[in-house]
Design a protein around this motif. Structure first.
Motif: not given
Length: 440
Positions: A414-428
């Motif tokens: 779950a932590v890895a999921f958060y970190r991965r999608h946080r980077l994607e959302i920040e980029a968007l």
């Protein structure tokens, strides 16, 4: 009840998450202790290994999960915002985790210094949390059973830890106290005054909301927590006066009240509108059945001298209450709380311009079910190990190790999921051009 929730007041993700990630580590240590101690661990509830195992679960696992949950629940459910939640969580966690290790070390070695340091770390960490949570709750009107239960559970935690500190100081030789008598009262306040009251306060909200059941009867929800606490107070006084029958009667009424809560929760689950049970509902069901079994066994031993003389019954009661009851319900709640926290923080990060994936994808469903089955198998094997330690101690320890290693792996996913999608959302969301491109 659902109208009470205010998710925009949630604390930073790191505040509760550090507690949730630490809890499985202590359960893993508990499993290693079972493997290291072997069948001798189940010779008596008073062996050093049995006491160390108990406190690895109660202080290491349960207290970690409950403190993390309260840091999250107080602002969301009660509108009680802890000042500087990240700092408070960091300091409390930094005290409680080594304190639990020192306490287990003390029971295994009976070194006075270990007990003294454990009392210092755990007492200091809990005192800081109570001060921060009490300040946040100060002035918040008890307009519903959940807020009242949260307030009363802090009182239960205070008494539990004060008694625990006194016992630790008695064990290291600093104080001359009636250890056996204080241990019984400490156990009652820890399991009922703190854990059951907090669990009930949370259940009044999450069982109807997450499991789609009818709400708890209003008369029961409004009276349960303070009635339980009042019973504990009167029982504690009676127990210190060595009046056996009043003390036993009050204890039996308290245990019966806990059994009624468990039975009522099972009844509400049977009326769930869900077409099929998810993992969390199964965890809750096993937890409530285990609680009923533990209460029934305690009541039977209290009225049946032949059973009370057998050394196995307190161990069976402890396994049912701790591993079957509290651990089961807390693992089930972790599988709801952690994915929701991850999804909620990603949604806030996206600010409506980037939508996070579905909450059910945070932790893969098959992994949750496999871990659940491993936990249930560990529970069955631990119960068997109490009765036949030579045959089942090592299988129980290995299965407990597997179940909690799996739990830690799922939470880290779950932590890895958060970190991965946080980077994607920040980029968007970084530039308008990027947002336009993502929408095409």
């Amino acid at each position: 009840m659902q109208a009470l929730l205010s998710f925009e007041q949630a604390p930073p993700l790191a505040a509760p998450l550090r507690f949730f990630l630490t809890a499985p580590l202590f359960a893993i240590l508990a499993a290693l202790l079972v493997l290291w101690s072997g069948p001798e661990l189940f010779a008596s509830r008073w062996t050093g290994a049995a006491l160390a195992l108990t406190h690895l679960i109660t202080v290491g696992f349960m207290l970690q999960v409950m403190l993390g949950a309260m840091i999250q629940i107080l602002p969301v459910v009660a509108g009680a915002n802890i000042s500087h939640p990240r700092l408070v969580a960091t300091l409390v966690h930094a005290a409680i985790a080594p304190g639990a290790l020192l306490l287990a070390t003390g029971f295994l070695s009976y070194q006075p210094l270990a007990f003294w340091l454990a009392a210092l770390f755990i007492g200091g960490g809990v005192a800081l949390f109570i001060a921060a949570a009490g300040h946040a709750l100060w002035g918040v009107p008890a307009t519903n059973p959940t807020i009242r239960g949260l307030q009363l559970s802090l009182l239960g935690l205070t008494v539990t830890v004060c008694l625990g500190v006194l016992l630790a100081l008695a064990l290291n030789g600093s104080l001359a106290l009636p250890v056996m008598q204080l241990t019984t009262i400490h156990l009652g306040w820890g399991l009922v005054g703190w854990s059951v009251i907090l669990l009930a306060a949370v259940a009044f909200v999450v069982v109807p909301m997450f499991q789609m059941t009818p709400g708890y009867p209003e008369w029961f929800a409004r009276r349960f927590s303070w009635s339980l606490l009042a019973l504990l107070v009167v029982w504690s006084v009676a127990d210190t006066t060595d009046r056996r029958w009043p003390s036993l009667l009050l204890a039996a009424i308290t245990v019966l009240a806990v059994a009624i809560f468990a039975a009522l929760t099972l009844h509400l689950q049977s009326r769930s509108k869900r077409a099929r049970f998810d993992a969390t509902q199964r965890f809750w069901r096993v937890a409530m059945l285990s609680t009923l079994a533990a209460c029934s066994l305690w009541l039977a031993a209290s009225g049946w001298p032949t059973l009370a003389e057998r050394p196995e019954w307190p161990l069976l009661c402890g396994v049912l209450a701790l591993f079957g009851g509290f651990m089961s319900v807390m693992i089930g709640m972790l599988y709801k709380i952690v994915p929701f926290l991850v999804w909620s923080h990603l949604q806030n990060l996206g600010r409506g311009r980037a939508i996070p994936p579905n909450m059910n994808k945070v932790i893969a469903g098959p992994q949750v079910h496999r871990q659940m089955h491993a936990h249930f198998a560990a529970l069955v094997l631990l119960l068997a190990a109490v009765l036949w330690p030579q045959w089942f101690t090592y299988p129980a320890g290995l299965t407990l190790l597997l179940a909690n290693g799996w739990l830690l792996s799922n939470l880290l996913a779950a932590v890895a999921f958060y970190r991965r999608h946080r980077l994607e959302i920040e980029a968007l969301t970084r530039t308008p051009a990027a947002v336009a491109q993502a929408q095409q």
